[in-house]
Scaffold this motif. Structure first.
Motif, PDB file in Angstrom:
ATOM      1  N   GLN A 141     -69.790  -5.736  36.984  1.00  0.00           N
ATOM      2  CA  GLN A 141     -70.375  -6.828  36.326  1.00  0.00           C
ATOM      3  C   GLN A 141     -69.831  -6.652  34.778  1.00  0.00           C
ATOM      4  O   GLN A 141     -70.092  -5.665  34.307  1.00  0.00           O
ATOM      5  CB  GLN A 141     -71.718  -7.257  36.119  1.00  0.00           C
ATOM      6  CG  GLN A 141     -72.152  -8.457  35.390  1.00  0.00           C
ATOM      7  CD  GLN A 141     -72.603  -9.468  36.099  1.00  0.00           C
ATOM      8  OE1 GLN A 141     -73.304  -9.638  37.107  1.00  0.00           O
ATOM      9  NE2 GLN A 141     -72.065 -10.728  35.486  1.00  0.00           N
ATOM     10  N   ILE A 177     -70.744  -8.324  31.105  1.00  0.00           N
ATOM     11  CA  ILE A 177     -71.098  -9.285  30.396  1.00  0.00           C
ATOM     12  C   ILE A 177     -70.630  -9.356  28.798  1.00  0.00           C
ATOM     13  O   ILE A 177     -70.763  -8.262  28.223  1.00  0.00           O
ATOM     14  CB  ILE A 177     -72.987  -8.981  30.245  1.00  0.00           C
ATOM     15  CG1 ILE A 177     -73.537  -8.724  31.495  1.00  0.00           C
ATOM     16  CG2 ILE A 177     -73.667  -9.781  29.476  1.00  0.00           C
ATOM     17  CD1 ILE A 177     -74.670  -8.051  31.502  1.00  0.00           C
ATOM     18  N   LYS A 227     -86.508  -2.811  35.573  1.00  0.00           N
ATOM     19  CA  LYS A 227     -86.111  -2.788  37.229  1.00  0.00           C
ATOM     20  C   LYS A 227     -85.213  -4.142  37.323  1.00  0.00           C
ATOM     21  O   LYS A 227     -84.615  -3.950  38.406  1.00  0.00           O
ATOM     22  CB  LYS A 227     -87.427  -3.080  38.034  1.00  0.00           C
ATOM     23  CG  LYS A 227     -88.079  -1.786  38.132  1.00  0.00           C
ATOM     24  CD  LYS A 227     -89.372  -1.731  38.886  1.00  0.00           C
ATOM     25  CE  LYS A 227     -90.123  -0.474  39.176  1.00  0.00           C
ATOM     26  NZ  LYS A 227     -91.163  -0.481  40.182  1.00  0.00           N
ATOM     27  N   THR A 228     -85.508  -5.040  36.559  1.00  0.00           N
ATOM     28  CA  THR A 228     -84.600  -6.368  37.008  1.00  0.00           C
ATOM     29  C   THR A 228     -83.861  -7.043  35.573  1.00  0.00           C
ATOM     30  O   THR A 228     -83.328  -7.824  35.823  1.00  0.00           O
ATOM     31  CB  THR A 228     -85.703  -7.367  37.377  1.00  0.00           C
ATOM     32  OG1 THR A 228     -86.637  -7.577  36.148  1.00  0.00           O
ATOM     33  CG2 THR A 228     -86.716  -6.958  38.450  1.00  0.00           C
ATOM     34  N   ILE A 274     -81.286  -6.337  32.218  1.00  0.00           N
ATOM     35  CA  ILE A 274     -80.528  -5.465  31.056  1.00  0.00           C
ATOM     36  C   ILE A 274     -80.826  -5.969  29.879  1.00  0.00           C
ATOM     37  O   ILE A 274     -80.340  -7.131  29.585  1.00  0.00           O
ATOM     38  CB  ILE A 274     -79.029  -5.849  31.647  1.00  0.00           C
ATOM     39  CG1 ILE A 274     -78.994  -5.061  33.021  1.00  0.00           C
ATOM     40  CG2 ILE A 274     -77.891  -4.782  30.548  1.00  0.00           C
ATOM     41  CD1 ILE A 274     -77.570  -5.630  33.901  1.00  0.00           C
ATOM     42  N   PHE A 285     -80.906  -9.877  29.821  1.00  0.00           N
ATOM     43  CA  PHE A 285     -80.289 -10.573  31.118  1.00  0.00           C
ATOM     44  C   PHE A 285     -81.043 -10.406  32.095  1.00  0.00           C
ATOM     45  O   PHE A 285     -81.161  -9.003  32.978  1.00  0.00           O
ATOM     46  CB  PHE A 285     -78.837  -9.750  31.485  1.00  0.00           C
ATOM     47  CG  PHE A 285     -77.987  -9.984  30.297  1.00  0.00           C
ATOM     48  CD1 PHE A 285     -77.249 -11.271  30.060  1.00  0.00           C
ATOM     49  CD2 PHE A 285     -77.896  -9.199  28.977  1.00  0.00           C
ATOM     50  CE1 PHE A 285     -76.174 -11.368  29.137  1.00  0.00           C
ATOM     51  CE2 PHE A 285     -76.912  -9.229  27.976  1.00  0.00           C
ATOM     52  CZ  PHE A 285     -76.224 -10.598  27.961  1.00  0.00           C
ATOM     53  N   ILE A 287     -81.667 -10.412  35.923  1.00  0.00           N
ATOM     54  CA  ILE A 287     -80.817 -10.657  37.127  1.00  0.00           C
ATOM     55  C   ILE A 287     -81.892 -11.331  38.183  1.00  0.00           C
ATOM     56  O   ILE A 287     -81.176 -12.098  38.920  1.00  0.00           O
ATOM     57  CB  ILE A 287     -80.512  -9.082  37.845  1.00  0.00           C
ATOM     58  CG1 ILE A 287     -79.704  -8.319  36.792  1.00  0.00           C
ATOM     59  CG2 ILE A 287     -79.819  -9.257  39.115  1.00  0.00           C
ATOM     60  CD1 ILE A 287     -79.856  -6.923  37.056  1.00  0.00           C
ATOM     61  N   ARG A 288     -82.939 -11.053  38.306  1.00  0.00           N
ATOM     62  CA  ARG A 288     -83.769 -11.693  39.407  1.00  0.00           C
ATOM     63  C   ARG A 288     -83.580 -13.445  38.941  1.00  0.00           C
ATOM     64  O   ARG A 288     -83.584 -13.979  40.024  1.00  0.00           O
ATOM     65  CB  ARG A 288     -85.127 -11.360  39.162  1.00  0.00           C
ATOM     66  CG  ARG A 288     -86.000 -11.685  40.346  1.00  0.00           C
ATOM     67  CD  ARG A 288     -87.441 -10.818  40.117  1.00  0.00           C
ATOM     68  NE  ARG A 288     -87.695 -10.830  38.743  1.00  0.00           N
ATOM     69  CZ  ARG A 288     -88.862 -10.342  38.288  1.00  0.00           C
ATOM     70  NH1 ARG A 288     -89.753  -9.808  39.099  1.00  0.00           N
ATOM     71  NH2 ARG A 288     -89.308 -10.465  36.994  1.00  0.00           N
ATOM     72  N   ILE A 289     -83.878 -13.820  37.911  1.00  0.00           N
ATOM     73  CA  ILE A 289     -83.694 -15.330  37.783  1.00  0.00           C
ATOM     74  C   ILE A 289     -82.287 -15.867  37.254  1.00  0.00           C
ATOM     75  O   ILE A 289     -82.253 -17.103  36.992  1.00  0.00           O
ATOM     76  CB  ILE A 289     -84.945 -15.991  36.801  1.00  0.00           C
ATOM     77  CG1 ILE A 289     -84.777 -15.231  35.465  1.00  0.00           C
ATOM     78  CG2 ILE A 289     -86.061 -15.520  37.414  1.00  0.00           C
ATOM     79  CD1 ILE A 289     -85.536 -15.780  34.514  1.00  0.00           C
ATOM     80  N   GLY A 290     -81.627 -14.851  36.981  1.00  0.00           N
ATOM     81  CA  GLY A 290     -80.325 -15.326  36.281  1.00  0.00           C
ATOM     82  C   GLY A 290     -80.140 -16.081  34.951  1.00  0.00           C
ATOM     83  O   GLY A 290     -79.422 -16.969  35.044  1.00  0.00           O
ATOM     84  N   ARG A 291     -80.814 -15.481  34.202  1.00  0.00           N
ATOM     85  CA  ARG A 291     -80.950 -16.065  32.724  1.00  0.00           C
ATOM     86  C   ARG A 291     -80.644 -15.060  31.798  1.00  0.00           C
ATOM     87  O   ARG A 291     -80.855 -13.941  31.956  1.00  0.00           O
ATOM     88  CB  ARG A 291     -82.358 -16.663  32.312  1.00  0.00           C
ATOM     89  CG  ARG A 291     -82.819 -17.696  33.353  1.00  0.00           C
ATOM     90  CD  ARG A 291     -82.143 -18.947  33.566  1.00  0.00           C
ATOM     91  NE  ARG A 291     -82.400 -19.645  32.019  1.00  0.00           N
ATOM     92  CZ  ARG A 291     -82.052 -20.801  31.595  1.00  0.00           C
ATOM     93  NH1 ARG A 291     -80.860 -21.400  32.316  1.00  0.00           N
ATOM     94  NH2 ARG A 291     -82.420 -21.269  30.725  1.00  0.00           N
ATOM     95  N   GLU A 292     -79.910 -15.455  30.873  1.00  0.00           N
ATOM     96  CA  GLU A 292     -79.724 -14.736  29.635  1.00  0.00           C
ATOM     97  C   GLU A 292     -80.669 -15.322  28.567  1.00  0.00           C
ATOM     98  O   GLU A 292     -80.604 -16.426  28.174  1.00  0.00           O
ATOM     99  CB  GLU A 292     -78.360 -14.679  29.191  1.00  0.00           C
ATOM    100  CG  GLU A 292     -78.030 -14.011  27.908  1.00  0.00           C
ATOM    101  CD  GLU A 292     -76.648 -14.433  27.049  1.00  0.00           C
ATOM    102  OE1 GLU A 292     -75.900 -14.924  27.872  1.00  0.00           O
ATOM    103  OE2 GLU A 292     -76.462 -14.316  26.030  1.00  0.00           O
ATOM    104  N   ILE A 293     -81.411 -14.463  27.981  1.00  0.00           N
ATOM    105  CA  ILE A 293     -82.445 -14.697  26.859  1.00  0.00           C
ATOM    106  C   ILE A 293     -81.845 -14.104  25.678  1.00  0.00           C
ATOM    107  O   ILE A 293     -81.764 -12.882  25.687  1.00  0.00           O
ATOM    108  CB  ILE A 293     -83.945 -14.433  27.158  1.00  0.00           C
ATOM    109  CG1 ILE A 293     -84.380 -14.986  28.476  1.00  0.00           C
ATOM    110  CG2 ILE A 293     -84.656 -14.736  26.014  1.00  0.00           C
ATOM    111  CD1 ILE A 293     -85.464 -14.528  29.124  1.00  0.00           C
ATOM    112  N   SER A 294     -81.609 -14.656  24.724  1.00  0.00           N
ATOM    113  CA  SER A 294     -80.833 -14.174  23.489  1.00  0.00           C
ATOM    114  C   SER A 294     -82.128 -14.084  22.564  1.00  0.00           C
ATOM    115  O   SER A 294     -82.486 -15.432  21.868  1.00  0.00           O
ATOM    116  CB  SER A 294     -79.653 -15.010  22.976  1.00  0.00           C
ATOM    117  OG  SER A 294     -79.246 -14.779  21.737  1.00  0.00           O
TER     118      SER A 294
END
Lengths: 1022, 299
Positions: B140, B142, B156-157, B159, B171, B173-180
């Motif tokens: 991957q 990013i 655990k989930t 990055i 990032f 991974i569990r919910i597929g969101r990027e929080i900036s």
């Protein structure tokens, strides 16, 4: 091991030990020796080399015969030649039996193959084949000019078939038809007999009919018969006139010997098509009609057979009823045989049983043309009067030079425009209203009246042009009306100022300025600066304010510009230059303020001009520096900002993290849109800064400014003002120019790096081209100067971090010089804080480098810009307070460059003091060696080299390129570029990001050096 | 935890690196520590006894970050040679080299299962590398960062990456969101609190910022030290009671987590303190510096 054994030579058979020979092996050997062959087939066992039984077929319980699952050979079954038809389809051939035959089988077949001997080869195909083969064979043996086998067309077999030979012997000559003449005699005799018989058994007319027919029938079957027997005819196949329509077998002719009946058949057939009248015929005229009435149409009935009940037409039942509708009576009772035929042809296409009506009810409707009233006169009167022509012949007022007073001129222009638009009434009204106002004396014949009439006339012309074009597009604008001025207006040019206006000008510079202004006229729109006059930043000093207005006029209006010395003749050059700088800053501030007001009316531009001093343009940034707390609060309000995006982890990543892919089975997401706007728009940044600052400070500035505007505005101006405002909003800097020069940082950074890499070369080349053309056409320095005006004031009081950012961001040529001035003037103040000079150096350098790259371009592209460069380059010298001599050289464009060597030397020495301080500062910071590699703080050596390189750059200006400094220069430029890169990257986060740009730069710095090589290439291309 | 319990006493000085030490990290249980530096080596130490155990040499440029798996069997490291190295600890051999970063690699971390190495690069990207398969391609990339990614941290989930563009991006991974989370300042270092609820971000404006992970709220700012141009590490103590970090003037700072007051500061190195690492259980800390030493601190 094996290689060891190979070295020895063994004699005899090695004695195998007993235990080595397993029973299996023994069996295998036994089998190989053929012991088992004696057994019956079902008892035989197949064993492999190791003697193991091969078990094959779990369900059948059988044993394979050797090579299991194969065709029984070691190679297995393989197609004779496998060719993939995928690529070479054309070569894929059809198989024939020979492909599956062994060689011996083929040889066997060879003898049994059937073929025609040449004797019976009627058409010579075999002969041709043989000849061809022979030719091929010979071809191989002898050398030939034409490679390959000779074409078949050329090699024609020279044999004649036996049949032809026989015919020729029988007296047949070529080209003659082969016909049995005797057959005709026999045929005729037989026919005569039939005719006689029929004559007995049928009616007379029938006989007549048959008698008339046979010739026709004969001629059909034997066309040659009619022809002269002696006539030569080609033995070409006879054209088949009659298509086969019956159901007989091919070639079967039931009327072979009785052509009379064929004619009987004919109407029968046609009766199928048209059952109406042909039914009559069939019943009335048929040969057998008397007996049965309904006879089968001769299917399988011999001519001489009797008709029985079984021969009745079982299929033709329904016709009896329909007979009632048939108009039999009207038909002539005696029908010749030709008649129905003709009728058939004639009525073809009509429905049977219907006839064409003699008269129809439908009539084409026709309308009479409208009657023209008798008193109608064919002449059109248009609703609006076409007064263009009358206007055209009006006396044109003489072209008068505008009044000296700029305000008055503007006023007159505005009023003239309005009057032209609104009509004479407005003029009267305003004259009445402003009777007492001396400004409006031009309306009633005072000063500037001539100019007014002229203007009015022009405006009316313009209006008429528009209306006339609306009224009728066909009418070409009359040539006499299209004066240079009106055309210029159409094209958006500005009228050039009369050169007679400037009384005292340094003539040396006028021609250069002319070029400037000429370009200006094309780049600026006319009414840009109309408002500028109203805002008076230097109202304390009327003379200066006047000069400022003059400056503004020059700046935005273009046209032939009077030299700047016209108003301030008593000033020294240096003072004038300083003033000019301050003017520029002020102008930018005004513009900015207006832009800010355009979007947010409540926020006033925060200008605070201190007249007289050098630090005249202290804008909001000063206050910002004073107010770190406010800023802090602001930043805290803004940050941290949280945003959420969709992000798609790869399935493998989810797997490795032991998580379930949230996007499992979903289509790939659309790529996130990255707006190009934030990186493209330069102005937004400055505007933003202003907006942010607005509410915090300088409230006091609002009122005087607005008052100013209110005071100066008359009624007639308000409208103009709004117009001007709108136009001001629309005026954008030539964005692509910046893009061209700094393209790599401005728009690329927002994008994916990979994309950037791909796009860059083309884009840059293209953009560079446009930039070059623009450089030639447009006033490059002027726009840059404007840039400077915008950016410099905010930077000056806040040098520590801001200045560098802006320098990198805006790349202003003039900047370094300005900072120089500042520095030299304010050294006392600034040296108290060591950090500031240090950082200022950096910003200074950044500005310089940018300027230099631009200079390079300019020098190559055109010499229009010479004056500008002169000014810029001379600034350092000026700032050193050298002398007026230097300053005078500035004006004389190129000569001044030679001074730079010395001036830069001085500058360097002056910087030396600053540098020492900064060095101290740095020593405290870190020990030198490590720092340079890993971190980004500028080491002493680097700074020195930078200065060095800068020096070299100046040398380059002086004329020759200095190869020794090339590397340094490039490195430096790349570095500065890197700096720019970062800054533009974060442009979108308004001002607060700028603070971190310094550190950001530095934390990334160590990379800049590494990337410098690639970037250097880019730079060079630029 | 009282101030006296903070590790302020120098126990050992681990010398061996030639040139600056850019990172020092405890291993999972805190018995060993790893350091890497400009001499292109990675060194394994027993900090408690002050013994140098092993040196790992293979990098072509300076080594900027190193991380060890929880089972101490594998290492990953990265540096100026744009590669991520995957080492076998015992043999000291490179198992795999992950190439793909277009620029220097600033940070590297293993995930919980040691199956993925996530690296943060100057090329504005985070890359995840697979240790299980033999593929050397990133699984991957990013690349939503706008500037160099300086540091990476894994849960655990998630990055979490900190970048010079001023953002800390999480990032999930569990919910597929990027929080900036945009901090407005270049972020040098991101480290997780031990309870996993907060992110400590070291910014280049000489401040550390504590962010609430769930809301993105700025909980506290820690100031006093100098950090303007170096990549400095910061971390929380194992009890999450204090925040510690180095300074460019060679000092080490301890802040109170809640009221952000400087609890303690002392001069630890003669030069920039590049990295601090706190023992997972004990009151022990290792610091590395540009002066070439790694120092072990205890109460």
């Amino acid at each position: 091991m094996e290689s060891d054994e190979e070295d020895f030579v063994f004699y005899g058979t090695p004695i195998e030990r007993e235990d080595d020979l397993t029973s299996r092996k023994k069996k295998a050997i036994a089998e190989a020796s053929g012991q088992l062959r004696t057994l019956p087939a079902w008892k035989q066992e197949v064993r492999d080399e190791e003697g193991r039984r091969r078990f094959h077929g779990a369900f059948t319980g059988g044993y394979s015969a050797g090579y299991y699952n194969t065709v029984g050979s070691k190679e297995g079954w393989a197609p004779r030649s496998f060719k993939s038809s995928r690529k070479n389809r054309a070569e894929f051939k059809e198989q024939n039996i020979l492909n599956f035959l062994d060689e011996d089988e083929k040889a066997e077949m060879e003898g049994r193959l059937l073929g025609t001997t040449s004797q019976f080869d009627t058409f010579g195909f075999t002969a041709a084949e043989i000849a061809r083969k022979q030719a091929e064979k010979e071809q191989k043996q002898r050398p030939s000019i034409i490679p390959g086998p000779a074409p078949d067309e050329i090699v024609v077999p020279a044999t004649e078939s036996v049949g032809v030979k026989l015919l020729l012997k029988m007296g047949w000559s070529r080209g003659r038809s082969i016909k049995d003449s005797h057959s005709d005699a026999l045929y005729d005799a037989r026919r005569q007999a039939r005719r006689a018989f029929l004559a007995f058994s049928s009616d007379d007319p029938a006989v007549k009919i048959t008698e008339s027919e046979p010739i026709w029938g004969d001629s059909e079957n034997f066309p040659e018969q009619l022809a002269n027997d002696e006539q030569f005819s080609k033995s070409t196949p006879v054209f088949v006139l009659n298509p086969k329509e019956d159901l007989y077998g091919l070639g079967f002719d039931p009327y072979k010997h009785a052509p009379e009946f064929r004619e009987m058949k004919r109407p029968r057939v046609s009766s199928m098509r048209g059952p109406g009248y042909s039914k009559n015929l069939s019943t009335r005229d048929s040969l057998f009609g008397l007996k049965s009435g309904k006879a089968a149409p001769g299917f399988g009935i011999g001519a001489l057979e009797e008709h029985d009940a079984e021969d009745e037409d079982v299929y033709a039942t329904g016709f009896e009823i329909e007979d009632a509708y048939v108009q039999e009576v009207e038909e002539p009772s005696t029908l010749s045989l030709e008649n129905p035929k003709k009728k058939e042809q004639k009525n073809q296409g009509d429905l049977p049983g219907f006839r064409v009506a003699s008269n129809s009810d439908y009539k084409m409707e026709r309308f009479e043309p409208p009657l023209i009233p008798k008193d109608f006169v064919p002449h059109h009167e248009f609703s609006g009067p076409l007064d263009i022509n009358c206007k055209g012949c009006e006396v044109t007022p003489p072209d008068v030079s505008p009044p000296q007073n700029g305000n008055l001129k503007l006023l007159i222009d505005g009023v003239a425009n309005l009057v032209a638009k609104c009509g004479k009434l407005y003029e009267d009204l305003s004259r009445e209203k402003n009777q007492t106002n001396p400004l409006f004396s031009f309306l009633s014949g005072g000063t500037g009246h001539d100019y007014y009439t002229r203007k009015l006339w022009e405006a009316q012309q313009k209006c008429n042009d528009q209306t006339s074009q609306q009224l009728d597009g066909k009418m070409p604008p009359s040539v006499q009306r299209l004066t240079a001025e009106s055309r210029g207006k159409i094209l958006g040019e500005k009228s050039l100022k009369k050169s007679a206006q400037d009384p005292s000008s340094s003539i040396a510079s006028t021609d250069i300025q002319l070029q400037f202004n000429l370009t200006d006229t094309f780049t600026k729109s006319a009414s840009f600066s109309e408002l500028m006059d109203i805002e008076k930043p230097f109202k304390d000093d009327p003379a200066k304010q006047e000069r400022f207005e003059q400056f503004l006029k020059e700046k935005y209006k273009g046209g032939l510009r009077s030299a700047s010395s016209s108003l301030a003749g008593d000033m020294t050059e240096s003072a004038r230059a300083k003033e000019r700088l301050s003017f520029e800053a002020a102008a930018e501030a005004i513009e900015k303020g207006r832009q800010g007001r355009g979007s947010k009316p409540s926020i006033a531009s925060s200008m605070d001009f201190i007249p007289g001093g050098v630090m005249q343009f202290t804008s909001s940034e000063v206050e910002r520096k004073k107010d770190p707390l406010v800023e802090d609060i602001l930043s805290k309000k803004m940050y941290p900002k949280r945003e959420e995006f969709q992000w798609r982890p790869s399935p493998l990543l989810c797997k490795r993290f032991d998580l379930i892919d949230p996007y499992m089975g979903k289509p790939p997401p659309a790529p996130r849109i990255r707006s190009k706007m934030d990186s493209l728009i330069f102005t937004s940044d400055s505007v933003k800064v202003n907006k942010v600052d607005g509410p915090v400070f300088s409230k006091k500035d609002i009122t005087p400014l607005q008052q100013l505007t209110n005071d100066d505005m008359t009624k007639s101006f308000t409208e103009n003002k709004t117009e001007g405002d709108v136009e001001v909003e629309n005026i954008e800097r030539p964005v692509d120019l910046y893009k061209a020069i700094f393209s790599d940082d401005s728009d690329d950074e927002g994008e994916d790096p990979s994309i950037k890499r791909v796009e860059n070369p083309e884009k840059k080349a293209e953009v560079a081209n446009t930039a070059l053309s623009r450089l030639i056409a447009g006033d490059f320095l002027e726009s840059l100067g404007k840039e400077l005006g915008i950016e410099v004031p905010p930077d000056m009081p806040y040098p520590a971090q801001k200045s560098r950012n802006v320098a990198s961001q805006k790349e202003i040529v003039n900047e370094d010089s300005k900072i120089d001035i500042l520095k030299s003037e304010n050294n006392g103040v600034m040296s108290s804080n060591h950090d500031i000079p240090y950082d200022q150096h950096i910003s200074h350098e950044a500005g310089a480098s940018k300027g230099d790259t631009i200079h390079g371009n300019m020098l190559e592209s055109s010499n229009i810009t010479t004056k500008g460069t002169g000014i810029i380059d001379s600034k350092p010298a000026k700032s050193n307070g050298n002398n007026i001599e230097d300053d005078k050289k500035i004006k004389t464009s190129l000569i001044c460059r030679q001074d730079h060597g010395s001036s830069s030397e001085e500058e360097r020495s002056r910087k030396g003091t600053n540098r020492e301080k900064s060095e101290e500062y740095k020593k405290v910071k870190t020990p030198g060696t490590h720092r340079r590699d890993y971190s980004s703080s500028f080491s002493i050596e680097e700074e020195r080299s930078r200065k060095h390189s800068r020096h070299h750059r100046r040398k380059r200006h002086d004329g020759g390129s200095d190869s020794a400094s090339d590397d340094e220069r490039d490195r430096y430029s790349s570095r500065s570029k890197g700096r720019r890169k970062g800054s533009s990257r974060s442009e979108k986060h308004s001002k607060h990001h700028k603070h971190r740009k310094l550190p950001s730069r530095s934390s990334r710095y160590y990379n800049d050096k590494d990337n410098s090589y690639s970037k250097r290439e880019k730079k060079r291309r630029e | 935890m009282r101030v006296e319990d903070l590790p302020r006493k120098e126990v050992n000085v681990l010398k061996g690196h030639e040139g600056g030490v850019l990172a020092a990290r405890f291993n999972g249980d805190g018995n060993y520590c790893l350091s890497c530096g400009k001499d292109r080596t990675i060194r394994l130490w027993n900090p408690h006894r002050g013994i140098h155990i092993k040196t790992y040499k293979s990098h072509a440029r300076e080594v900027r970050d190193v991380h060890v798996t929880p089972d101490n069997s594998k290492l990953c490291s990265c540096g100026g040679d744009r590669q991520v190295f995957y080492w076998d600890v015992a043999t000291g051999r490179v198992i795999r080299k992950f190439r793909g970063h277009d620029g220097e690699v600033n940070g590297v971390k293993f995930n919980e299962y040691s199956s993925v190495v996530v690296s943060a690069g100057y090329d504005q990207s985070l890359r995840a590398w697979d240790c299980r398969s033999h593929s050397t391609e990133p699984i991957q990339i990013i690349d939503t960062f706008a500037d160099s990614v300086m540091s990476v941290s894994l849960t655990k989930t998630e990055i979490i990456g900190g970048s010079v563009d001023g953002t800390v991006r999480t990032f999930d991974i569990r919910i597929g969101r990027e929080i900036s989370d945009n901090l407005g300042q270049p972020v040098n270092c991101v480290s997780m609190s031990n309870d996993g609820n907060c992110i400590l971000a070291g910014c280049l404006d000489s401040s550390l910022r504590l962010l609430d992970r769930s809301t993105g709220e700025l909980l506290q700012e820690y100031k006093g030290h100098t950090n303007k141009s170096y990549k400095l590490d910061c971390c929380l103590t194992n009890t999450d009671a204090h925040v510690t970090g180095g300074s460019e003037d060679g000092f080490i700072y301890f802040w109170d987590l809640v009221d952000a007051s400087v609890v303690s500061r002392f001069r630890a190195h003669t030069s920039v303190v590049t990295s601090v690492s706190y023992h997972p259980k004990e009151n022990c800390m290792v610091t590395s510096s540009v002066d070439g030493t790694v120092r072990v601190w205890k109460t």
